[in-house]
Design an enzyme around this catalytic site. Structure first.
Site, mmCIF file in Angstrom:
data_model
loop_
_atom_site.group_PDB
_atom_site.id
_atom_site.type_symbol
_atom_site.label_atom_id
_atom_site.label_comp_id
_atom_site.label_asym_id
_atom_site.label_seq_id
_atom_site.Cartn_x
_atom_site.Cartn_y
_atom_site.Cartn_z
ATOM 1 N N GLN A 11 0.815 -1.218 0.000
ATOM 2 C CA GLN A 11 0.000 0.000 0.000
ATOM 3 C C GLN A 11 0.848 1.267 0.000
ATOM 4 O O GLN A 11 0.619 2.181 -0.788
ATOM 5 C CB GLN A 11 -0.940 0.011 1.207
ATOM 6 C CG GLN A 11 -1.733 1.316 1.280
ATOM 7 C CD GLN A 11 -2.900 1.256 2.237
ATOM 8 O OE1 GLN A 11 -3.115 0.256 2.900
ATOM 9 N NE2 GLN A 11 -3.658 2.322 2.312
ATOM 10 N N GLU A 71 -3.099 -7.471 -2.062
ATOM 11 C CA GLU A 71 -4.568 -7.365 -2.068
ATOM 12 C C GLU A 71 -4.949 -6.224 -3.004
ATOM 13 O O GLU A 71 -4.181 -5.295 -3.208
ATOM 14 C CB GLU A 71 -5.119 -7.191 -0.661
ATOM 15 C CG GLU A 71 -4.588 -5.995 0.099
ATOM 16 C CD GLU A 71 -5.618 -4.913 0.193
ATOM 17 O OE1 GLU A 71 -6.794 -5.233 0.374
ATOM 18 O OE2 GLU A 71 -5.255 -3.743 0.058
ATOM 19 N N GLY A 144 3.054 -5.948 5.863
ATOM 20 C CA GLY A 144 3.445 -7.311 5.541
ATOM 21 C C GLY A 144 3.969 -7.426 4.124
ATOM 22 O O GLY A 144 5.005 -8.038 3.871
ATOM 23 N N THR A 145 3.253 -6.817 3.168
ATOM 24 C CA THR A 145 3.690 -6.867 1.774
ATOM 25 C C THR A 145 4.958 -6.039 1.611
ATOM 26 O O THR A 145 5.929 -6.472 0.996
ATOM 27 C CB THR A 145 2.589 -6.310 0.847
ATOM 28 O OG1 THR A 145 1.354 -6.930 1.178
ATOM 29 C CG2 THR A 145 2.919 -6.589 -0.593
ATOM 30 N N THR A 179 1.103 2.210 12.661
ATOM 31 C CA THR A 179 -0.071 1.652 11.993
ATOM 32 C C THR A 179 -0.244 0.184 12.340
ATOM 33 O O THR A 179 -1.275 -0.397 12.070
ATOM 34 C CB THR A 179 0.039 1.785 10.471
ATOM 35 O OG1 THR A 179 1.291 1.237 10.077
ATOM 36 C CG2 THR A 179 -0.031 3.229 10.049
ATOM 37 N N ASN A 206 7.654 8.427 8.754
ATOM 38 C CA ASN A 206 6.345 9.087 8.686
ATOM 39 C C ASN A 206 6.215 10.231 9.673
ATOM 40 O O ASN A 206 5.652 11.265 9.363
ATOM 41 C CB ASN A 206 5.230 8.078 8.956
ATOM 42 C CG ASN A 206 4.691 7.493 7.675
ATOM 43 O OD1 ASN A 206 4.978 8.020 6.599
ATOM 44 N ND2 ASN A 206 3.933 6.436 7.768
ATOM 45 N N ASN A 228 2.488 11.906 1.077
ATOM 46 C CA ASN A 228 3.025 11.316 -0.139
ATOM 47 C C ASN A 228 3.443 12.365 -1.152
ATOM 48 O O ASN A 228 4.400 12.174 -1.891
ATOM 49 C CB ASN A 228 2.007 10.356 -0.757
ATOM 50 C CG ASN A 228 1.815 9.126 0.103
ATOM 51 O OD1 ASN A 228 2.647 8.832 0.959
ATOM 52 N ND2 ASN A 228 0.727 8.417 -0.100
ATOM 53 N N GLU A 254 26.309 6.582 -9.536
ATOM 54 C CA GLU A 254 27.067 7.708 -8.999
ATOM 55 C C GLU A 254 26.628 8.021 -7.566
ATOM 56 O O GLU A 254 27.436 8.431 -6.740
ATOM 57 C CB GLU A 254 26.858 8.928 -9.904
ATOM 58 C CG GLU A 254 28.081 9.799 -10.046
ATOM 59 C CD GLU A 254 27.878 10.890 -11.088
ATOM 60 O OE1 GLU A 254 28.195 12.038 -10.778
ATOM 61 O OE2 GLU A 254 27.400 10.587 -12.193
#
Length: 450
Positions: A11, A71, A144-145, A179, A206, A228, A254
Site C-alpha cells: 500500500q 490485495e 506485511g507486503t 499503523t 512518517n 506522499n 554515482e
C-alpha cells in the site's frame, strides 16, 4: 539510454507511486492519457525522460513501473483513477488476499505465489530497455507486503539482474504514529534480508514528514496524500538528474559511489528545502544560501535523528531551478566555516553538488508553494544509527515475551530468523559506531594490544 524501472510494493509503495508519477507527468508535460504534446520524436528518441518512460509507436508515454500489492483495493484505485490510461494493465499486479501485516506471509506463503508473475512483468519492462541501469523499489518497513514481499523480490532481482543497482525508498515506522503493532518485527526482518541486496536505501520516517507538514505547511491533521506529495517531491529531486539534462548529471551508480563508504552503511539521510506554504513563500526570499542552511536543520530531515550528535561521511547536494555554481560554492563555504557540522576525520569535507536547471514543479491544488529553486541534500551520517537503535529497542521489548511470534512461525518461518535478524542489526549499529570513531584513536587502541 540509462533506464530505471520503478517497483512499487504494498500500500505505501503504491500510494507513493501515485504521487511520484503524478508529479513526473506534470514535470515533463505528459497528459494523463500518456500523450506528450511537446515531444517531437514520436515513438522513441533519446530524450532524457525516456529513462523513466517508454514510448509506443502511437506516441503514448508509458511509465517504466510495476505496481504490486497482495490485495487489490489500493491498486484498484490506480485502475480507476485519473492516471488509469497511463499504465499498461499488466503493470498493475494484485493478489487475492493480503499479507495481514505479517512479514512471513509476504515473504513465504502468499508472496511466493505471485513473485514469478511479478518477475515476468519486470522482465518484459527490462526487455524494452537498451541499457537498464537499475531498479527503484518503493515500500514500507512496517507492512506485511512492504516488508516481506519487497525483500523476497529483491532477493530474486539479485539473482536475475546481478549487477544492476537497486535503490530503495523505504517508509520507516514512525516512533509515535504507528499503523501496526508488529512493525518492529517486520522492519528488522526486512532490513536483515535486504541488507546485502540493496545498494542504497533512502529512509523516510512518517513522523518526521508529519511534523514537516504540520510545522512548515500549517496542515493541522496531515493525510497520507499530504505526506506522499511531499515524499514525491523528494523522490523527484533525487531522480531529477536522471530525467533532465543538468549541469551535473548524477546517475544511479554515482549516488552509491559518492554516498556509500562501506557496503552495509548505505542509508543516506534525505533533507529537502524549502518546504513552505504558498502564503508564506510570498514573503520570503529563499536564496540559495537560505535553502542550503535549511538542509542542515534537523527539522527538515526525513528521519528523526540528530546529525549534530553524529558525524557526516558524505554529503550530496542536489539543487534544482534557478541556481548558479557561484552561489552554491559561497553557501557551502559558509556552512563549512560554521563547524556545527562534523565530518569523520578519514573523509575530507567533500560536498558533491548537482545542479539541474528544471525548476521544481508543484501539483495544482497541493500544499507546497511554487518556488524558483529547491535543494535536496543526501547525507550519509552516523546519526541515522539512532533510528536503528529505537527500532531494536522496541523489538527487544516484544521479543523478550515472544509476543506475536506465533503468527510468523505459523506461516512457515523459523524462530531462529528473529534472533539472526536481531544480531545482524546489532552488527549494523556497531558498524555505524565504528565508522564514526576517529582513525587516530582507533590506531592507538590497536597498538596497546601487542
Amino acid at each position: 539510454m540509462r533506464e530505471c524501472i520503478s517497483i512499487h510494493v504494498g500500500q505505501a509503495g503504491v500510494q507513493i507511486g501515485n504521487a511520484c508519477w503524478e508529479l513526473y507527468c506534470l514535470e515533463h508535460g505528459i497528459q494523463p492519457d500518456g500523450q506528450m504534446p511537446s515531444d517531437k520524436t514520436i515513438g522513441g528518441g533519446d530524450d532524457s525522460f525516456n529513462t523513466f518512460f517508454s514510448e509506443t509507436g502511437a506516441g503514448k508515454h508509458v511509465p517504466r513501473a510495476v505496481f504490486v500489492d497482495l490485495e487489490p483495493t489500493v491498486v484498484d484505485e490506480v485502475r480507476t483513477g485519473t492516471y488509469r490510461q497511463l499504465f499498461h494493465p499488466e503493470q498493475l499486479i494484485t493478489g487475492k488476499e493480503d499479507a495481514a501485516n505479517n512479514y512471513a506471509r509476504g515473504h513465504y506463503t502468499i508472496g511466493k505465489e505471485i513473485v514469478d508473475l511479478v518477475l515476468d512483468r519486470i522482465r518484459k519492462l527490462a526487455d524494452l530497455c537498451t541499457g537498464l541501469q537499475g531498479f527503484l523499489i518503493f515500500h514500507s518497513f512496517g507492512g506485511g507486503t512492504g516488508s516481506g514481499f519487497a525483500s523476497l523480490l529483491m532477493e530474486r532481482l539479485s539473482v536475475d539482474y546481478g549487477k544492476k543497482s537497486k535503490l530503495e525508498f523505504a517508509i520507516y515506522p514512525a516512533p509515535q504514529v504507528s499503523t501496526a503493532v508488529v512493525e518492529p518485527y517486520n522492519s528488522i526482518l526486512t532490513t536483515h534480508t535486504t541488507l546485502e541486496h540493496s545498494d542504497c536505501a533512502f529512509m523516510v520516517d512518517n513522523e518526521a514528514i508529519y511534523d514537516i507538514c504540520r510545522r512548515n505547511l500549517d496542515i493541522e491533521r496531515p493525510t497520507y496524500t499530504n505526506l506522499n506529495r511531499l515524499i514525491g517531491q523528494i523522490v523527484s529531486s533525487i531522480t531529477a538528474s536522471l530525467r533532465f539534462d543538468g549541469a551535473l548529471n548524477v546517475d544511479l551508480t554515482e549516488f552509491q559511489t559518492n554516498l556509500v563508504p562501506y557496503p552495509r552503511i548505505h542509508f543516506p539521510l534525505a533533507t529537502y528545502a524549502p518546504v513552505i506554504s504558498a502564503e508564506k513563500a510570498y514573503h520570503e526570499q529563499l536564496s540559495v544560501a537560505e535553502i542550503t542552511n535549511a538542509c542542515f536543520e534537523p527539522a527538515n530531515q526525513m528521519v528523526k535523528c540528530d546529525p549534530r550528535h553524529g558525524k557526516y561521511m558524505a554529503c550530496c547536494m542536489l539543487y534544482r531551478g534557478d541556481v548558479v555554481p557561484k552561489d552554491v560554492n559561497a553557501a557551502i563555504a559558509t556552512i563549512k566555516t560554521k563547524r556545527t557540522i562534523q565530518f569523520v576525520d578519514w573523509c575530507p569535507t567533500g560536498f558533491k553538488v548537482g545542479i539541474n536547471y528544471q525548476p521544481p514543479t508543484v501539483v495544482p491544488g497541493g500544499d507546497l508553494a511554487k518556488v524558483q529553486r529547491a535543494v535536496c541534500m543526501l547525507s550519509n551520517t552516523t546519526a541515522i544509527a539512532e533510528a536503528w537503535a529505537r527500532l531494536d529497542h522496541k523489538l527487544d521489548l516484544m521479543y523478550a515475551k515472544r509476543a506475536f511470534v506465533h503468527w510468523y512461525v505459523g506461516e512457515g518461518m523459523e524462530e531462529g530468523e528473529f534472533s539472526e535478524a536481531r544480531e545482524d542489526l546489532a552488527a549494523l549499529e556497531k558498524d555505524y559506531e565504528e565508522v564514526g570513531v576517529d582513525s587516530v584513536e582507533a590506531e592507538a587502541e590497536e597498538g596497546e594490544e601487542y
